[in-house]
Motif scaffolding. Structure first.
Motif, PDB file in Angstrom:
ATOM      1  N   PRO A   7      66.912  63.625 -43.227  1.00 47.59           N
ATOM      2  CA  PRO A   7      66.105  63.581 -44.237  1.00 47.59           C
ATOM      3  C   PRO A   7      66.051  65.059 -44.939  1.00 47.59           C
ATOM      4  O   PRO A   7      66.112  66.018 -44.408  1.00 47.59           O
ATOM      5  CB  PRO A   7      64.968  63.149 -43.947  1.00 47.59           C
ATOM      6  N   LYS A   8      65.966  65.063 -46.448  1.00 50.03           N
ATOM      7  CA  LYS A   8      65.690  66.335 -47.056  1.00 50.03           C
ATOM      8  C   LYS A   8      64.503  65.942 -48.076  1.00 50.03           C
ATOM      9  O   LYS A   8      64.896  65.674 -49.195  1.00 50.03           O
ATOM     10  CB  LYS A   8      66.884  66.456 -47.742  1.00 50.03           C
ATOM     11  N   GLY A   9      63.290  65.930 -47.452  1.00 49.07           N
ATOM     12  CA  GLY A   9      62.117  65.689 -48.329  1.00 49.07           C
ATOM     13  C   GLY A   9      61.881  64.108 -48.056  1.00 49.07           C
ATOM     14  O   GLY A   9      60.656  63.786 -47.910  1.00 49.07           O
ATOM     15  N   GLU A  10      62.698  63.047 -48.502  1.00 49.73           N
ATOM     16  CA  GLU A  10      62.403  61.722 -48.600  1.00 49.73           C
ATOM     17  C   GLU A  10      62.236  61.323 -47.160  1.00 49.73           C
ATOM     18  O   GLU A  10      63.100  61.636 -46.534  1.00 49.73           O
ATOM     19  CB  GLU A  10      63.405  61.065 -49.307  1.00 49.73           C
ATOM     20  N   LYS A  11      61.298  60.509 -47.227  1.00 45.39           N
ATOM     21  CA  LYS A  11      61.156  59.793 -45.695  1.00 45.39           C
ATOM     22  C   LYS A  11      61.333  58.253 -45.677  1.00 45.39           C
ATOM     23  O   LYS A  11      61.447  57.776 -44.655  1.00 45.39           O
ATOM     24  CB  LYS A  11      59.440  60.343 -45.070  1.00 45.39           C
ATOM     25  N   ASN A  12      61.461  57.829 -46.927  1.00 46.07           N
ATOM     26  CA  ASN A  12      61.418  56.289 -46.943  1.00 46.07           C
ATOM     27  C   ASN A  12      62.878  55.707 -46.971  1.00 46.07           C
ATOM     28  O   ASN A  12      63.681  56.381 -47.723  1.00 46.07           O
ATOM     29  CB  ASN A  12      60.685  55.846 -48.358  1.00 46.07           C
ATOM     30  N   ILE A  13      63.038  54.918 -46.112  1.00 45.17           N
ATOM     31  CA  ILE A  13      64.377  54.114 -45.770  1.00 45.17           C
ATOM     32  C   ILE A  13      64.288  53.027 -46.969  1.00 45.17           C
ATOM     33  O   ILE A  13      63.391  52.276 -46.583  1.00 45.17           O
ATOM     34  CB  ILE A  13      64.820  53.966 -44.450  1.00 45.17           C
ATOM     35  N   VAL A  14      65.375  52.987 -47.722  1.00 40.93           N
ATOM     36  CA  VAL A  14      65.332  51.591 -48.631  1.00 40.93           C
ATOM     37  C   VAL A  14      66.602  50.743 -48.201  1.00 40.93           C
ATOM     38  O   VAL A  14      67.515  51.257 -47.676  1.00 40.93           O
ATOM     39  CB  VAL A  14      65.628  52.023 -50.153  1.00 40.93           C
ATOM     40  N   ALA A  15      66.453  49.476 -48.689  1.00 38.94           N
ATOM     41  CA  ALA A  15      67.615  48.534 -48.358  1.00 38.94           C
ATOM     42  C   ALA A  15      68.563  48.802 -49.187  1.00 38.94           C
ATOM     43  O   ALA A  15      68.383  49.092 -50.475  1.00 38.94           O
ATOM     44  CB  ALA A  15      66.953  47.128 -48.842  1.00 38.94           C
ATOM     45  N   ALA A  16      69.810  49.049 -48.586  1.00 35.38           N
ATOM     46  CA  ALA A  16      71.112  49.601 -49.478  1.00 35.38           C
ATOM     47  C   ALA A  16      71.580  48.416 -50.480  1.00 35.38           C
ATOM     48  O   ALA A  16      72.284  48.720 -51.403  1.00 35.38           O
ATOM     49  CB  ALA A  16      72.176  49.657 -48.411  1.00 35.38           C
ATOM     50  N   GLN A  17      71.144  47.222 -50.103  1.00 41.45           N
ATOM     51  CA  GLN A  17      71.207  46.191 -51.076  1.00 41.45           C
ATOM     52  C   GLN A  17      70.397  44.996 -50.905  1.00 41.45           C
ATOM     53  O   GLN A  17      69.809  45.100 -49.826  1.00 41.45           O
ATOM     54  CB  GLN A  17      72.710  45.436 -50.987  1.00 41.45           C
ATOM     55  N   HIS A  70      66.841  54.196 -35.408  1.00 37.24           N
ATOM     56  CA  HIS A  70      65.786  55.354 -35.244  1.00 37.24           C
ATOM     57  C   HIS A  70      64.416  55.384 -36.116  1.00 37.24           C
ATOM     58  O   HIS A  70      63.929  56.656 -36.167  1.00 37.24           O
ATOM     59  CB  HIS A  70      66.660  56.682 -35.119  1.00 37.24           C
ATOM     60  N   CYS A  71      64.067  54.381 -36.669  1.00 41.36           N
ATOM     61  CA  CYS A  71      63.005  54.495 -37.485  1.00 41.36           C
ATOM     62  C   CYS A  71      61.451  54.766 -36.802  1.00 41.36           C
ATOM     63  O   CYS A  71      61.517  54.402 -35.641  1.00 41.36           O
ATOM     64  CB  CYS A  71      62.976  53.019 -38.431  1.00 41.36           C
ATOM     65  N   SER A  72      60.516  55.265 -37.524  1.00 43.75           N
ATOM     66  CA  SER A  72      59.260  55.558 -36.636  1.00 43.75           C
ATOM     67  C   SER A  72      58.447  54.520 -37.135  1.00 43.75           C
ATOM     68  O   SER A  72      57.464  54.028 -36.501  1.00 43.75           O
ATOM     69  CB  SER A  72      58.714  56.958 -37.359  1.00 43.75           C
ATOM     70  N   ARG A  73      58.569  53.553 -38.250  1.00 42.15           N
ATOM     71  CA  ARG A  73      57.809  52.662 -38.703  1.00 42.15           C
ATOM     72  C   ARG A  73      58.513  51.561 -39.534  1.00 42.15           C
ATOM     73  O   ARG A  73      59.590  52.139 -40.252  1.00 42.15           O
ATOM     74  CB  ARG A  73      56.669  53.148 -39.648  1.00 42.15           C
ATOM     75  N   THR A  74      58.201  50.383 -39.571  1.00 43.55           N
ATOM     76  CA  THR A  74      59.005  49.573 -40.569  1.00 43.55           C
ATOM     77  C   THR A  74      57.706  48.691 -41.281  1.00 43.55           C
ATOM     78  O   THR A  74      56.784  48.653 -40.860  1.00 43.55           O
ATOM     79  CB  THR A  74      59.644  48.408 -39.626  1.00 43.55           C
ATOM     80  N   PHE A  75      58.449  48.520 -42.357  1.00 37.80           N
ATOM     81  CA  PHE A  75      57.453  47.721 -43.471  1.00 37.80           C
ATOM     82  C   PHE A  75      57.789  46.223 -43.630  1.00 37.80           C
ATOM     83  O   PHE A  75      57.309  45.557 -44.826  1.00 37.80           O
ATOM     84  CB  PHE A  75      57.544  48.452 -44.755  1.00 37.80           C
ATOM     85  N   VAL A  76      58.946  45.821 -43.016  1.00 41.58           N
ATOM     86  CA  VAL A  76      59.092  44.292 -43.470  1.00 41.58           C
ATOM     87  C   VAL A  76      59.169  43.275 -42.217  1.00 41.58           C
ATOM     88  O   VAL A  76      59.264  44.006 -41.326  1.00 41.58           O
ATOM     89  CB  VAL A  76      60.726  44.459 -44.217  1.00 41.58           C
ATOM     90  N   LYS A  77      59.534  42.094 -42.613  1.00 41.89           N
ATOM     91  CA  LYS A  77      59.144  41.130 -41.421  1.00 41.89           C
ATOM     92  C   LYS A  77      60.589  40.389 -41.723  1.00 41.89           C
ATOM     93  O   LYS A  77      61.100  40.131 -42.640  1.00 41.89           O
ATOM     94  CB  LYS A  77      58.120  40.137 -41.511  1.00 41.89           C
ATOM     95  N   ALA A 133      61.479  51.180 -44.361  1.00 37.68           N
ATOM     96  CA  ALA A 133      61.115  51.779 -43.034  1.00 37.68           C
ATOM     97  C   ALA A 133      60.753  53.006 -43.329  1.00 37.68           C
ATOM     98  O   ALA A 133      61.180  53.655 -44.260  1.00 37.68           O
ATOM     99  CB  ALA A 133      62.248  51.567 -42.066  1.00 37.68           C
ATOM    100  N   LEU A 134      60.237  53.904 -42.346  1.00 39.50           N
ATOM    101  CA  LEU A 134      60.094  55.259 -42.361  1.00 39.50           C
ATOM    102  C   LEU A 134      61.147  56.009 -41.346  1.00 39.50           C
ATOM    103  O   LEU A 134      61.365  55.535 -40.179  1.00 39.50           O
ATOM    104  CB  LEU A 134      58.648  55.800 -41.920  1.00 39.50           C
ATOM    105  N   VAL A 135      61.981  56.959 -41.830  1.00 44.57           N
ATOM    106  CA  VAL A 135      62.708  57.712 -40.975  1.00 44.57           C
ATOM    107  C   VAL A 135      62.020  58.433 -39.975  1.00 44.57           C
ATOM    108  O   VAL A 135      61.084  58.629 -39.837  1.00 44.57           O
ATOM    109  CB  VAL A 135      63.628  58.787 -41.511  1.00 44.57           C
TER     110      VAL A 135
END
Ligand SMILES: [Zn+2]
Length: 250
Positions: A154-164, A194-201, A213-215
């Protein structure tokens, strides 16, 4: 955006992910064989594709871990072990794309690990899953093992987004991978480790670019980063970079 037919999920889908880091890098010395990443077209069969590239259908089957009775589906991504001479120039511009292993193929029937793509997709298929992040470790052999994805720091951004856009197939811990999300995109899958948190089910749809998720640094991770994988429906890992590369996108 491309259209794909829905594919049935194989029961063994979880297995390949969990052992990805433990596969040895393939040895080899042969230089004239390469692997073509190929998108199956409407009406194509193993026999037809094999004929086109002068490869035995059984070789394609084994390389892609297809069962004996499994039929190809339009939009499906497969690997084809071909000799360079068997390819027409149009393959480098059209549906196929060269991938290359750092270690050349010694046995064409081995499930592939550690390839590196050098011809690039004509379309941008994937959103970069960690904005502004830096790719610090590439797909391919690493310290004598196969690295089946890329590491994005990461460089600043911590949120992981779905690639598609896709459907969340798995959320949870995987050995070595730590807290992991797998998204099914019907013709391929993406994995975020290696996520620290996830936001999806599991079972819920996600949009392209949606926060999932969070990196983090869970599992076997050296420092906070995203281990990102791109796999076909038979859990063969492919180099995600060509599908992410902005320079070749349009
Ligand atoms: Zn990694």
């Amino acid at each position: 955006m491309m259209k794909f037919k829905m594919l049935a999920l194989s029961a063994s889908s979880a297995v390949a992910f969990s052992c990805a880091h433990r596969l040895p890098a393939p040895p080899g010395s042969e230089v004239n064989r390469k692997v073509l990443e190929y998108k199956v077209q409407e009406g194509e069969t193993l026999l037809k594709v094999g004929k086109q590239y002068a490869v035995a259908p059984s070789s394609i089957q084994k390389m892609n871990r297809l069962s004996a009775s499994e039929e190809l589906k339009p939009g499906q991504l497969i690997y084809i072990p071909v000799s360079e001479a068997a390819l027409s120039p149009s393959d480098s511009e059209g549906r196929g794309r060269w991938v290359e292993r750092a270690d050349a193929l010694s046995e064409e029937n081995l499930p592939e690990t550690g390839r590196r793509a050098y011809l690039y997709s004509q379309y941008r298929q994937l959103e970069f899953p960690l904005a502004n992040g830096r790719v610090q470790s590439h797909f391919g052999p690493r310290s004598g093992r196969a690295h089946e994805g890329i590491d994005i720091f990461p460089k600043g951004e911590k949120n992981i987004v779905a690639a598609q856009a896709g459907t969340v197939e798995f959320v949870g811990k995987k050995r070595g991978y730590g807290l992991t999300v797998v998204v099914n995109h019907k013709s391929f899958k993406t994995l975020y480790a290696h996520c620290s948190r996830t936001f999806v089910k599991e079972g819920t749809p996600v949009k392209m670019g949606e926060k999932i998720a969070l990196v983090g640094a869970t599992g076997n991770a050296h420092g906070v980063h995203l281990h990102f994988e791109y796999q076909n429906m038979n859990n063969i890992a492919m180099d995600p970079l060509p599908h992410l590369d902005r320079d070749f996108a349009h």
